[in-house]
Design a protein around this motif. Structure first.
Motif, short mmCIF file in Angstrom:
data_model
loop_
_atom_site.label_atom_id
_atom_site.label_comp_id
_atom_site.label_asym_id
_atom_site.label_seq_id
_atom_site.Cartn_x
_atom_site.Cartn_y
_atom_site.Cartn_z
N GLU A 3 0.84 -1.08 -0.20
CA GLU A 3 0.04 0.16 0.03
C GLU A 3 0.80 1.33 -0.01
O GLU A 3 0.45 2.20 -0.72
CB GLU A 3 -0.95 -0.20 1.24
N THR A 4 2.04 0.98 0.77
CA THR A 4 2.95 2.39 0.83
C THR A 4 3.31 2.72 -0.78
O THR A 4 3.49 3.76 -1.08
CB THR A 4 3.93 1.87 1.90
N ALA A 5 3.65 1.65 -1.53
CA ALA A 5 4.42 1.78 -2.75
C ALA A 5 3.35 2.56 -3.66
O ALA A 5 3.83 3.27 -4.81
CB ALA A 5 4.95 0.56 -3.04
N GLN A 6 2.07 2.36 -3.25
CA GLN A 6 1.01 2.91 -4.19
C GLN A 6 0.64 4.34 -3.62
O GLN A 6 -0.29 5.06 -4.39
CB GLN A 6 -0.11 2.13 -4.29
N GLN A 7 1.18 4.79 -2.66
CA GLN A 7 0.73 6.09 -2.19
C GLN A 7 1.58 7.25 -3.04
O GLN A 7 2.75 7.03 -3.51
CB GLN A 7 1.11 6.23 -0.72
N SER A 8 0.97 8.17 -3.02
CA SER A 8 1.42 9.56 -3.63
C SER A 8 2.38 10.19 -2.86
O SER A 8 2.27 10.00 -1.46
CB SER A 8 0.47 10.54 -4.03
N ALA A 9 3.28 11.17 -3.25
CA ALA A 9 4.03 11.69 -2.42
C ALA A 9 3.28 12.70 -1.31
O ALA A 9 3.92 12.59 -0.28
CB ALA A 9 5.09 12.69 -3.10
N ALA A 10 2.19 13.14 -1.80
CA ALA A 10 1.42 13.84 -0.55
C ALA A 10 0.89 12.65 0.49
O ALA A 10 0.84 13.07 1.63
CB ALA A 10 0.36 14.58 -1.36
N GLN A 11 0.45 11.92 0.01
CA GLN A 11 0.07 10.76 0.88
C GLN A 11 1.14 10.41 2.05
O GLN A 11 0.90 10.04 2.84
CB GLN A 11 -0.59 9.66 0.34
N LYS A 12 2.32 10.07 1.30
CA LYS A 12 3.31 9.46 2.17
C LYS A 12 3.76 10.65 3.15
O LYS A 12 3.98 10.40 4.31
CB LYS A 12 4.80 9.32 1.13
N LEU A 14 1.92 13.22 4.25
CA LEU A 14 0.87 13.81 5.27
C LEU A 14 0.03 12.99 5.70
O LEU A 14 -0.86 13.06 6.68
CB LEU A 14 -0.15 15.12 4.28
N GLY A 15 -0.26 11.64 5.03
CA GLY A 15 -1.03 10.63 5.44
C GLY A 15 -2.23 11.19 5.81
O GLY A 15 -2.99 11.92 4.79
N THR A 16 -3.04 10.96 6.89
CA THR A 16 -4.34 11.13 7.09
C THR A 16 -4.34 12.53 8.10
O THR A 16 -5.44 12.84 8.26
CB THR A 16 -5.01 10.03 7.99
N VAL A 22 -4.07 16.67 0.67
CA VAL A 22 -3.71 15.40 0.00
C VAL A 22 -4.56 15.12 -1.28
O VAL A 22 -4.12 15.10 -2.36
CB VAL A 22 -3.65 14.29 1.01
N SER A 23 -5.82 15.36 -1.04
CA SER A 23 -6.78 15.07 -2.07
C SER A 23 -6.57 16.17 -3.21
O SER A 23 -6.74 15.76 -4.44
CB SER A 23 -8.19 14.99 -1.30
N LEU A 24 -6.70 17.20 -2.82
CA LEU A 24 -6.40 18.50 -3.66
C LEU A 24 -5.02 18.36 -4.38
O LEU A 24 -5.07 18.57 -5.83
CB LEU A 24 -6.42 19.80 -2.93
N THR A 25 -4.13 17.83 -3.62
CA THR A 25 -3.03 17.83 -4.35
C THR A 25 -2.77 16.79 -5.45
O THR A 25 -2.60 16.96 -6.64
CB THR A 25 -1.65 17.61 -3.29
N ASP A 26 -3.53 15.58 -5.12
CA ASP A 26 -3.53 14.51 -6.25
C ASP A 26 -4.40 14.63 -6.99
O ASP A 26 -4.33 14.41 -8.30
CB ASP A 26 -3.88 13.19 -5.14
N ASP A 27 -5.77 15.00 -6.75
CA ASP A 27 -6.83 14.89 -7.54
C ASP A 27 -6.92 16.27 -8.51
O ASP A 27 -7.39 16.18 -9.64
CB ASP A 27 -8.17 14.78 -6.83
N VAL A 28 -6.80 17.32 -8.01
CA VAL A 28 -6.72 18.60 -8.65
C VAL A 28 -5.47 19.08 -9.21
O VAL A 28 -5.33 19.12 -10.61
CB VAL A 28 -7.16 19.72 -7.74
N LEU A 29 -4.59 19.19 -8.49
CA LEU A 29 -3.19 19.70 -8.90
C LEU A 29 -2.48 18.84 -9.89
O LEU A 29 -2.13 19.06 -11.22
CB LEU A 29 -2.17 20.03 -7.77
N PHE A 30 -2.28 17.50 -9.55
CA PHE A 30 -1.62 16.48 -10.38
C PHE A 30 -2.46 15.92 -11.31
O PHE A 30 -1.91 15.66 -12.48
CB PHE A 30 -0.72 15.37 -9.49
N ALA A 31 -3.61 15.45 -10.92
CA ALA A 31 -4.33 14.67 -12.07
C ALA A 31 -5.21 15.52 -12.87
O ALA A 31 -5.80 15.31 -13.94
CB ALA A 31 -5.47 13.87 -11.15
#
Length: 107
Positions: A3-12, A14-16, A22-31
């Motif tokens: 699961e850790t290998a599949q996490q984005s840099a933001a997830q790694k 900031l975690g929870t 994290v969602s804005l970083t992954d879903d808006v900024l990068f995606a």
């Protein structure tokens, strides 16, 4: 794959702790923003590196220097951009940025 290998840099990073960021970083900024067709990823990387240098945000610089390499920026282009920025953003910012770039390319 773990699961850790599949996490984005933001997830790694900031975690929870800050899930919305994290969602804005992954879903808006990068995606979304980084995938828009009007600028190539290489150009987005160069702009982002310049903005990070200008804002003295050196903690984010190593990630974006590596991403810039992946997006086709060369060492010479990054060093030249930072050298150019020294005159517009300040010498200490450029020196810190070029030190991070040196670590990225030599590390």
């Amino acid at each position: 794959m773990s699961e850790t290998a599949q996490q984005s840099a933001a997830q790694k990073m900031l975690g929870t702790f800050a899930p919305k960021l994290v969602s804005l970083t992954d879903d808006v900024l990068f995606a979304d923003v980084w995938e828009r067709a009007d600028l190539a990823p290489r150009d987005r990387s160069l702009i982002t590196i310049a903005a990070l240098v200008a804002g003295s945000n050196s903690e984010q610089l190593p990630f974006h220097l590596n991403l810039g390499k992946q997006n086709g920026l060369t060492q010479a282009e990054i060093v030249e951009a930072i050298t150019h920025l020294a005159f517009y953003t300040g010498w200490p910012r450029a020196m810190s940025a070029v030190a991070a770039a040196k670590q990225t390319f030599e590390g």
